[in-house]
Design a protein around this motif. Structure first.
Motif, PDB file in Angstrom:
ATOM      1  N   ALA A   1       0.573 -10.385 -10.908  1.00 53.73           N
ATOM      2  CA  ALA A   1       1.067  -9.305 -10.055  1.00 53.73           C
ATOM      3  C   ALA A   1       1.019  -7.989 -10.805  1.00 53.73           C
ATOM      4  O   ALA A   1       0.990  -7.935 -12.037  1.00 53.73           O
ATOM      5  N   GLY A   2       0.997  -6.918 -10.040  1.00 57.01           N
ATOM      6  CA  GLY A   2       1.026  -5.585 -10.628  1.00 57.01           C
ATOM      7  C   GLY A   2      -0.326  -4.905 -10.713  1.00 57.01           C
ATOM      8  O   GLY A   2      -0.397  -3.704 -10.987  1.00 57.01           O
ATOM      9  N   GLN A   3      -1.436  -5.644 -10.515  1.00 56.35           N
ATOM     10  CA  GLN A   3      -2.755  -5.024 -10.566  1.00 56.35           C
ATOM     11  C   GLN A   3      -2.969  -4.160  -9.320  1.00 56.35           C
ATOM     12  O   GLN A   3      -2.483  -4.480  -8.226  1.00 56.35           O
ATOM     13  N   THR A   4      -3.711  -3.077  -9.476  1.00 56.44           N
ATOM     14  CA  THR A   4      -3.882  -2.118  -8.388  1.00 56.44           C
ATOM     15  C   THR A   4      -5.339  -1.710  -8.211  1.00 56.44           C
ATOM     16  O   THR A   4      -6.149  -1.837  -9.129  1.00 56.44           O
ATOM     17  N   ILE A   5      -5.663  -1.224  -7.016  1.00 57.84           N
ATOM     18  CA  ILE A   5      -6.963  -0.636  -6.704  1.00 57.84           C
ATOM     19  C   ILE A   5      -6.700   0.643  -5.904  1.00 57.84           C
ATOM     20  O   ILE A   5      -5.929   0.631  -4.938  1.00 57.84           O
ATOM     21  N   ASN A   6      -7.314   1.733  -6.295  1.00 54.99           N
ATOM     22  CA  ASN A   6      -7.169   2.997  -5.589  1.00 54.99           C
ATOM     23  C   ASN A   6      -8.292   3.180  -4.573  1.00 54.99           C
ATOM     24  O   ASN A   6      -9.426   2.761  -4.799  1.00 54.99           O
ATOM     25  N   PHE A   7      -7.973   3.821  -3.462  1.00 50.90           N
ATOM     26  CA  PHE A   7      -9.001   4.143  -2.472  1.00 50.90           C
ATOM     27  C   PHE A   7      -8.590   5.407  -1.729  1.00 50.90           C
ATOM     28  O   PHE A   7      -7.415   5.816  -1.741  1.00 50.90           O
ATOM     29  N   THR A   8      -9.571   6.050  -1.107  1.00 51.44           N
ATOM     30  CA  THR A   8      -9.325   7.269  -0.341  1.00 51.44           C
ATOM     31  C   THR A   8      -9.808   7.087   1.091  1.00 51.44           C
ATOM     32  O   THR A   8     -10.675   6.245   1.376  1.00 51.44           O
ATOM     33  N   THR A   9      -9.235   7.875   1.978  1.00 54.11           N
ATOM     34  CA  THR A   9      -9.652   7.881   3.387  1.00 54.11           C
ATOM     35  C   THR A   9      -9.993   9.306   3.792  1.00 54.11           C
ATOM     36  O   THR A   9      -9.585  10.277   3.142  1.00 54.11           O
ATOM     37  N   ARG A  10     -10.750   9.433   4.853  1.00 54.98           N
ATOM     38  CA  ARG A  10     -11.122  10.743   5.374  1.00 54.98           C
ATOM     39  C   ARG A  10     -10.520  10.940   6.753  1.00 54.98           C
ATOM     40  O   ARG A  10     -10.248   9.984   7.493  1.00 54.98           O
ATOM     41  N   ASP A  11     -10.349  12.221   7.109  1.00 55.84           N
ATOM     42  CA  ASP A  11      -9.828  12.548   8.437  1.00 55.84           C
ATOM     43  C   ASP A  11     -10.820  12.122   9.509  1.00 55.84           C
ATOM     44  O   ASP A  11     -12.038  12.174   9.313  1.00 55.84           O
ATOM     45  N   THR A  12     -10.293  11.719  10.656  1.00 57.76           N
ATOM     46  CA  THR A  12     -11.155  11.565  11.817  1.00 57.76           C
ATOM     47  C   THR A  12     -11.599  12.947  12.277  1.00 57.76           C
ATOM     48  O   THR A  12     -10.964  13.956  11.978  1.00 57.76           O
TER      49      THR A  12
ATOM     50  N   ILE B   1       0.860  -1.185   0.000  1.00 57.43           N
ATOM     51  CA  ILE B   1       0.000   0.000   0.000  1.00 57.43           C
ATOM     52  C   ILE B   1       0.895   1.233   0.000  1.00 57.43           C
ATOM     53  O   ILE B   1       1.800   1.360   0.826  1.00 57.43           O
ATOM     54  N   THR B   2       0.650   2.130  -0.932  1.00 63.00           N
ATOM     55  CA  THR B   2       1.365   3.405  -1.000  1.00 63.00           C
ATOM     56  C   THR B   2       0.335   4.520  -1.047  1.00 63.00           C
ATOM     57  O   THR B   2      -0.814   4.323  -1.448  1.00 63.00           O
ATOM     58  N   GLY B   3       0.766   5.730  -0.628  1.00 62.09           N
ATOM     59  CA  GLY B   3      -0.161   6.843  -0.682  1.00 62.09           C
ATOM     60  C   GLY B   3       0.293   8.028   0.119  1.00 62.09           C
ATOM     61  O   GLY B   3       1.495   8.239   0.346  1.00 62.09           O
ATOM     62  N   THR B   4      -0.672   8.814   0.600  1.00 59.32           N
ATOM     63  CA  THR B   4      -0.415  10.085   1.267  1.00 59.32           C
ATOM     64  C   THR B   4       0.484   9.932   2.489  1.00 59.32           C
ATOM     65  O   THR B   4       1.358  10.758   2.735  1.00 59.32           O
ATOM     66  N   SER B   5       0.274   8.891   3.247  1.00 58.56           N
ATOM     67  CA  SER B   5       1.105   8.628   4.425  1.00 58.56           C
ATOM     68  C   SER B   5       1.544   7.166   4.401  1.00 58.56           C
ATOM     69  O   SER B   5       0.895   6.324   3.767  1.00 58.56           O
ATOM     70  N   PRO B   6       2.656   6.841   5.070  1.00 56.50           N
ATOM     71  CA  PRO B   6       3.133   5.453   5.070  1.00 56.50           C
ATOM     72  C   PRO B   6       2.119   4.507   5.714  1.00 56.50           C
ATOM     73  O   PRO B   6       1.509   4.821   6.738  1.00 56.50           O
ATOM     74  N   VAL B   7       1.940   3.336   5.093  1.00 58.31           N
ATOM     75  CA  VAL B   7       1.025   2.312   5.605  1.00 58.31           C
ATOM     76  C   VAL B   7       1.762   0.979   5.616  1.00 58.31           C
ATOM     77  O   VAL B   7       2.353   0.585   4.601  1.00 58.31           O
ATOM     78  N   THR B   8       1.714   0.290   6.752  1.00 53.52           N
ATOM     79  CA  THR B   8       2.367  -1.007   6.891  1.00 53.52           C
ATOM     80  C   THR B   8       1.320  -2.094   7.069  1.00 53.52           C
ATOM     81  O   THR B   8       0.406  -1.951   7.898  1.00 53.52           O
ATOM     82  N   ILE B   9       1.454  -3.157   6.283  1.00 56.52           N
ATOM     83  CA  ILE B   9       0.531  -4.293   6.382  1.00 56.52           C
ATOM     84  C   ILE B   9       1.049  -5.266   7.423  1.00 56.52           C
ATOM     85  O   ILE B   9       2.224  -5.650   7.409  1.00 56.52           O
ATOM     86  N   GLN B  10       0.163  -5.684   8.314  1.00 53.92           N
ATOM     87  CA  GLN B  10       0.549  -6.615   9.380  1.00 53.92           C
ATOM     88  C   GLN B  10       0.271  -8.059   9.003  1.00 53.92           C
ATOM     89  O   GLN B  10       1.075  -8.946   9.274  1.00 53.92           O
TER      90      GLN B  10
ATOM     91  N   ILE C   1      -5.513   4.118   9.505  1.00 56.92           N
ATOM     92  CA  ILE C   1      -5.284   5.332   8.722  1.00 56.92           C
ATOM     93  C   ILE C   1      -6.283   6.369   9.224  1.00 56.92           C
ATOM     94  O   ILE C   1      -7.495   6.218   9.048  1.00 56.92           O
ATOM     95  N   VAL C   2      -5.777   7.427   9.861  1.00 57.22           N
ATOM     96  CA  VAL C   2      -6.673   8.369  10.541  1.00 57.22           C
ATOM     97  C   VAL C   2      -6.742   9.722   9.846  1.00 57.22           C
ATOM     98  O   VAL C   2      -7.435  10.625  10.336  1.00 57.22           O
ATOM     99  N   SER C   3      -6.058   9.887   8.715  1.00 60.53           N
ATOM    100  CA  SER C   3      -6.048  11.192   8.060  1.00 60.53           C
ATOM    101  C   SER C   3      -6.570  11.083   6.641  1.00 60.53           C
ATOM    102  O   SER C   3      -6.639  10.004   6.049  1.00 60.53           O
ATOM    103  N   ASN C   4      -6.923  12.249   6.100  1.00 61.20           N
ATOM    104  CA  ASN C   4      -7.408  12.331   4.742  1.00 61.20           C
ATOM    105  C   ASN C   4      -6.281  12.004   3.765  1.00 61.20           C
ATOM    106  O   ASN C   4      -5.154  12.473   3.918  1.00 61.20           O
ATOM    107  N   GLY C   5      -6.589  11.151   2.767  1.00 63.35           N
ATOM    108  CA  GLY C   5      -5.532  10.821   1.827  1.00 63.35           C
ATOM    109  C   GLY C   5      -5.999   9.935   0.698  1.00 63.35           C
ATOM    110  O   GLY C   5      -7.113   9.411   0.696  1.00 63.35           O
ATOM    111  N   SER C   6      -5.091   9.764  -0.299  1.00 60.88           N
ATOM    112  CA  SER C   6      -5.337   8.883  -1.436  1.00 60.88           C
ATOM    113  C   SER C   6      -4.290   7.771  -1.394  1.00 60.88           C
ATOM    114  O   SER C   6      -3.093   8.024  -1.192  1.00 60.88           O
ATOM    115  N   TYR C   7      -4.740   6.536  -1.630  1.00 60.00           N
ATOM    116  CA  TYR C   7      -3.856   5.385  -1.483  1.00 60.00           C
ATOM    117  C   TYR C   7      -4.090   4.411  -2.633  1.00 60.00           C
ATOM    118  O   TYR C   7      -5.122   4.449  -3.316  1.00 60.00           O
TER     119      TYR C   7
END
Length: 562
Positions: A296-307, A234-243, A267-273
């Motif tokens: 491999a290589g296929q992607t899906i975009n998503f957005t998050t909103r601020d708390t 996962i890449t985007g506005t802020s770093p995201v680590t998969i557990q 992910i607690v802030s507004n962003g695009s990932y």
């Protein structure tokens, strides 16, 4: 459905404890346990009193379609149980190697009506034929609504029909009422070239997500999902680590249509990932039930909103009759919805003004939302400027009494003003006992207490006090009960402070003609509404003085004059 009384139930059942009887419209209904293995053999007689023209229903439950362990005999009358719904083929699908067709029926049919050699079905192609059929769940049930049909050879790519026919058991599929699936009924299915399951669907992302839910059009083999989540990045506005990553796996098939990707932190802030499918530490991406690996290589975009935060402030404006509260809340992080709830009102404004005429503690709740994230805050706002002038004093006083006024006022009061109604006043919170002038006649004084609070607001309490002409207790020496409004009754006068009073009147023969413990209850010169003779009557009066506690016993005579 039975319309005759000739029904007999006999056989081996689980024992007399498994039998219950009940009566309804004159008939006895017998219920027996379903386990015939205990060896008890109670006798069941014919059910009596079945009435012709009435409808009765007998229900028998057993593990098999045989009559093992019991017998039913029926003579005369008729029996008919029907269900008008005809079972039909609903849909059909074929497995990955094109050898097993899964057929869904519109209703359940009996397991015993299915021919295991598959002769109840045929395929609309001479390239393959049916070799067996298995009802799903028939190993532990009476009936089924899904059947697996096995072919001797895989079918090539194309469109086909699965058809019903009379099997080698001389019937097609039958429901519990012996309704058969119509011969020639069919369901379509298609075989298309195998292709990898696309990486194309992500469930809607909510507020502060810590789990992402991937949804797949075909089941994925759970064993091909890397448990450490390394099949995804996962890449985007802020770093995201998969557990980790897990599937909602069916234990019997090891397949899932959903993969849950757990994040190390929400992910607690507004962003695009963007979530990307990669080869995991297990050497592959994900593989579907047909052993097709999603590239491999296929992607899906998503957005998050601020708390968001619903915290708010309030500014109170105190008044004499009304208080106002100005509420203020934030519109940060995309907040565009405000829902206020007060004690008796509500608002959807960002910064509402609440006006209250009833003082005290007020409650306020705010729920805010930016369309994805929401939050709630509550507060109690004290409106402590409520106050009330109150005092207590006796209703009546005697000429020599000192009146004690008790100040019962409530609230934040800064000053008091007493007007005693006789031209005097006081500014003490609790004034000294007050002595009123001794009048020649009874007089009524109006007393007022005016209170002022720290905001310059006023409240007034008012009470009337009657000062009596006399409180000397005596009994008249004569009375004239003629209804002219003067001296019409005999009673102790001015007994305002008498306690435990007893007043009695006797005639000249010593007979008691009147008595009372209430000095305001008066003798009108009658007994049982019959006027008594003119003459002298003896009275006695005893009481305790309410001020001194001294006991008195008085005796005298009064003349009744007509």
């Amino acid at each position: 459905v039975f319309t005759d009384s000739n029904l007999i139930v006999t056989g081996n059942w689980s024992g007399s404890s498994g039998v219950t009887g009940a009566s309804n419209t004159g008939a006895t209904f017998i219920q027996c346990a379903s386990d015939p293995t205990q060896g008890y053999a109670p006798t069941f007689a014919k059910m009596p009193n079945l009435i012709k023209g009435h409808t009765y229903l007998l229900l028998i439950s057993h593990y098999t379609d045989s009559q093992s362990g019991y017998q039913l005999t029926f003579s005369g009358g008729t029996a008919s149980i029907t269900d008008p719904t005809i079972p039909m083929l609903q849909n059909a699908t074929i497995n990955c190697d094109a050898t097993i067709i899964s057929v869904k029926l519109s209703k359940k049919v009996t397991c015993l009506s299915l021919d295991a050699d598959g002769s109840d079905f045929s395929v609309s192609s001479g390239l393959s034929s049916v070799i067996s059929a298995t009802g799903v769940g028939c190993d532990n049930a009476f009936d089924f609504d899904s059947v697996l049909i096995k072919l001797n050879n895989p079918l090539p790519i194309g469109n086909y029909l699965i058809n019903t026919k009379i099997g080698n058991d001389d019937n097609s599929l039958l429901d519990d009422c012996h309704n058969s699936v119509p011969v020639g009924d069919s369901a379509k299915f298609s075989i298309i070239p195998l292709a990898p399951t696309p990486f194309d669907s992500l469930s809607p992302v909510g507020c502060s997500p810590n789990v992402l839910q991937m949804v797949f059009s075909k089941p994925i083999q759970c064993s091909t999902i890397a448990s450490d989540g390394s099949d995804f990045t996962i890449t985007g506005t802020s770093p995201v680590t998969i557990q980790s990553a897990t599937g909602n796996c069916n234990p019997s098939t090891d397949l899932t249509n959903v993969i849950l990707i757990k994040l190390s932190t929400p992910i607690v802030s507004n962003g695009s990932y963007q979530i990307k499918l990669v080869n995991g530490n297990d050497g592959n991406t994900i593989i579907d039930e047909c052993n097709q690996q999603t590239p491999a290589g296929q992607t899906i975009n998503f957005t998050t909103r601020d708390t968001v935060s619903a915290q708010f402030t309030d500014q109170v404006f105190l008044g004499c009759k009304y208080d106002s509260i100005q509420f203020s809340s934030s519109g940060a992080n995309g907040i565009d919805q405000w829902k206020w709830t007060f004690d008796s009102a509500s608002s959807s404004l960002q910064n509402p003004l609440e006006i209250d005429s009833v003082f005290g503690n007020k409650t306020a709740q705010l729920i805010v939302s930016n369309g994805v994230c929401s939050d709630t805050a509550n507060a109690i706002i004290p409106l402590d400027n409520g106050f009330k002038s109150l005092f207590s004093a006796p209703d009546t006083i005697c000429p020599a009494d000192k009146v004690l006024f008790l100040n019962n006022s409530t609230g934040n009061i800064s000053s008091w003003y007493w007007d005693f109604g006789d031209g005097t006043n006081s500014t003490d919170q609790n004034p000294e006992a007050h002595v009123y002038p001794s009048p020649y006649n009874q007089i009524v004084y109006t007393v007022q207490l005016i209170s002022e609070n720290n905001l310059g607001c006023y409240d007034t309490a008012t009470k009337t006090i009657t000062k009596l002409k006399s409180c000397y207790i005596t009994v008249p020496n004569g009375f004239t009960p003629n209804g002219d409004g003067h001296n019409d009754y005999l009673y102790p006068l001015n007994a305002f402070k008498a306690v435990n009073l007893e007043f009695r009147v006797y005639n000249r023969y010593g007979q008691l003609v009147f008595e009372t413990r209430d000095w305001l209850k008066k003798w009108d010169g009658t007994i049982n509404d019959k006027p008594q003779d003119t003459g002298t009557y003896v009275w006695t009066l005893q009481y305790i003085d309410g001020d001194t506690g001294k006991k008195y016993f008085l005796k005298g005579t009064s003349v009744l004059i007509r």
